[in-house]
Enzyme design. Structure first.
Site, mmCIF file in Angstrom:
data_model
loop_
_atom_site.group_PDB
_atom_site.id
_atom_site.type_symbol
_atom_site.label_atom_id
_atom_site.label_comp_id
_atom_site.label_asym_id
_atom_site.label_seq_id
_atom_site.Cartn_x
_atom_site.Cartn_y
_atom_site.Cartn_z
ATOM 1 N N CYS A 1 5.848 -12.468 3.788
ATOM 2 C CA CYS A 1 6.213 -13.582 4.665
ATOM 3 C C CYS A 1 6.068 -13.153 6.111
ATOM 4 C CB CYS A 1 7.644 -13.992 4.396
ATOM 5 S SG CYS A 1 7.782 -14.750 2.808
ATOM 6 N N TYR B 1 -3.350 7.121 2.977
ATOM 7 C CA TYR B 1 -2.359 6.380 3.750
ATOM 8 C C TYR B 1 -2.174 4.941 3.268
ATOM 9 C CZ TYR B 1 -3.056 10.473 6.679
ATOM 10 O OH TYR B 1 -3.176 11.758 7.121
#
Ligand code: LLP
Length: 432
Positions: free
Chosen positions: A358, A387
């Site tokens: 969101c 990563y």
């Protein structure tokens, strides 16, 4: 089964010899897949290219790029040492049975507890970042202990890379500056400490670097500093760790240099410069992370649909998010992707690939031409081995994906997918 779902279909991507739809069928999405042979090949490239007839060398894998028990085992099998930067990384490495003597403990703010853990496990080398760390270590180290110490120095070199992953500018939080006179006192006190064996310097210029000159400059500056230390303090610096930072290919904008041709050249330069400066050539260490795992990694997502906004922007919705793919939001990193079950279909439209978080910044890829997707197509994002898993989070209480190794047509689950139960395992009730 529809036409697209036949396994071993020519129009499907294979990873480590395994059809992408087979991976999805067995492990669901979002999924991190690592091509194990590619990781091993990169390890071997570093191990064989970083050799020189008159310079001793060591290759250390920077585990922050991607760490779990299986990769620690693999790295040990390939003969590399290991860099850890936290108690958590250290614990993982030790749990994997990684030999403590080959572990380098880095980090800029090691706590007493982490230092105790390192001493308890007889970690091979501690890379001190500053005087506070020296004081902390001195307060807990026992008289009969002897621990190898490197000092992280900052040679003030500016590498051309994203600001967040650049480390050696003068105001970086890492290490002590070679221009600061106090650094000499620090070196002297480490050297004089009865329980510490000062072996040398560490420096790391930044990450995702494509210029060979940055590494050469780093090496030469460090060697000059070693000569300065010899002259000023009479201390011989035996080892020089040049850190990591070797760039990887994400999109065609990235042009990593050839390790096979550059690494021997770097060692030549170091040997020659040492002779010119009248110092003994130090043992040289490097710490690649990204260059070992980035290109071996693929993230698989299920596409649920598309959305054209009123403003005319076209989104692809996936079941992933910035929680498993942070680098686009954090560094504006660029990625290449394909629809894994239709890799030869024509790219027809420009899309922004997003996910479930969101957040307007929840972008996986900002602009990419792709075939028009159908529901349940599989989006494969390339070069996500470094990563990604290590920076994933549970934002929005999203579950961290599983990690699978694939090679020679076979797969191994190395990290299980999280469950909802995992999400609440540390939550406690108010108790009212
Ligand atoms: N050694 C030290 C002391 C480091 O700080 C790092 C990375 C490495 C080695 C390995 O660097 P590599 O070979 O992977 O470039 N999260 C960022 C990268 C941060 C790198 C931090 N230090 C990213 O996703 O790009």
């Amino acid at each position: 089964m529809s036409k697209n779902e036949n396994l071993n279909n020519q129009n499907h991507l294979n990873i480590g010899g395994v059809d992408v739809l087979e991976l999805v069928k067995n492990y669901q999405t979002p999924l991190y897949v690592m091509d194990e042979s590619k990781i091993r090949k990169q390890c071997q490239t570093f191990m064989t290219s970083f050799k020189h007839k008159s310079v001793r060398t060591e290759v250390i894998y920077a585990s922050k790029a991607f760490l779990n028990i299986a990769i620690a085992e693999l790295i040990h099998e390939e003969g590399l040492s290991l860099d850890v930067v936290s108690g958590g990384e250290m614990f993982t490495a030790i749990s994997a049975g990684f030999p403590a003597s080959k572990i380098y403990f880095h980090g800029n703010n090691k706590s007493v507890d982490e230092l105790k853990l390192a001493l308890d496990h007889q970690i091979g080398t501690i890379v001190l970042d500053n005087k506070d760390e020296l004081d902390r270590l001195s307060s807990i180290i026992l008289k009969n202990q002897k621990i190898r110490i490197m000092l992280r120095i900052n040679p003030g070199i500016d590498a051309h890379t994203h600001e967040y992953i650049r480390t050696t500018k003068n105001d970086s939080k890492f290490g002590v500056s070679i221009f600061d006179p106090k650094t000499l006192f620090l070196i002297q006190s480490i050297h004089n400490h009865p329980s510490l064996e000062f072996v040398g310097f560490h420096s790391h210029i930044g990450s995702q670097i494509f210029e060979t000159n940055s590494f050469k400059e780093l090496a030469i500056t460090n060697l000059k500093y070693i000569a300065h230390i010899k002259k000023q303090l009479g201390i011989e610096v035996k080892e020089l760790n040049l850190g990591g930072g070797f760039g990887a290919h994400y999109t065609n904008e990235d042009q990593p240099f050839s390790l096979e041709s550059f690494l021997p050249q770097l060692l030549d330069t170091i040997d020659l410069t040492s002779k010119e400066l009248d110092i003994s050539t130090p043992k040289v260490l490097i710490e690649p992370g990204r260059a070992i795992v980035a290109e071996a990694g693929y993230t698989l997502y299920t596409i649920s649909g598309t959305k054209e906004t009123f403003g005319g922007k076209n989104f692809i919705f996936t079941d992933g998010s910035m929680a498993d793919h942070l680098r686009t939001a954090l560094y504006q990193a660029k990625y290449h992707a394909a629809i894994g079950n239709r890799i030869h279909d024509k790219a027809e439209k420009n899309y922004t690939v997003t996910g479930k978080a969101c957040e307007s910044g929840d972008i996986i890829i900002k602009d990419i031409m792709l075939p028009i997707p159908q529901e349940n197509d599989i989006l494969v994002v390339y070069s996500t081995g470094a990563y990604h898993y290590s920076m994933s989070s549970n934002y929005n209480r999203l579950l961290k994906p599983a990690v699978v190794f694939a090679s020679n047509g076979k797969t191994k689950l190395v990290v299980k997918r999280e469950t909802y139960q995992d999400l609440i395992r540390n939550d406690l009730r108010l108790g009212k």
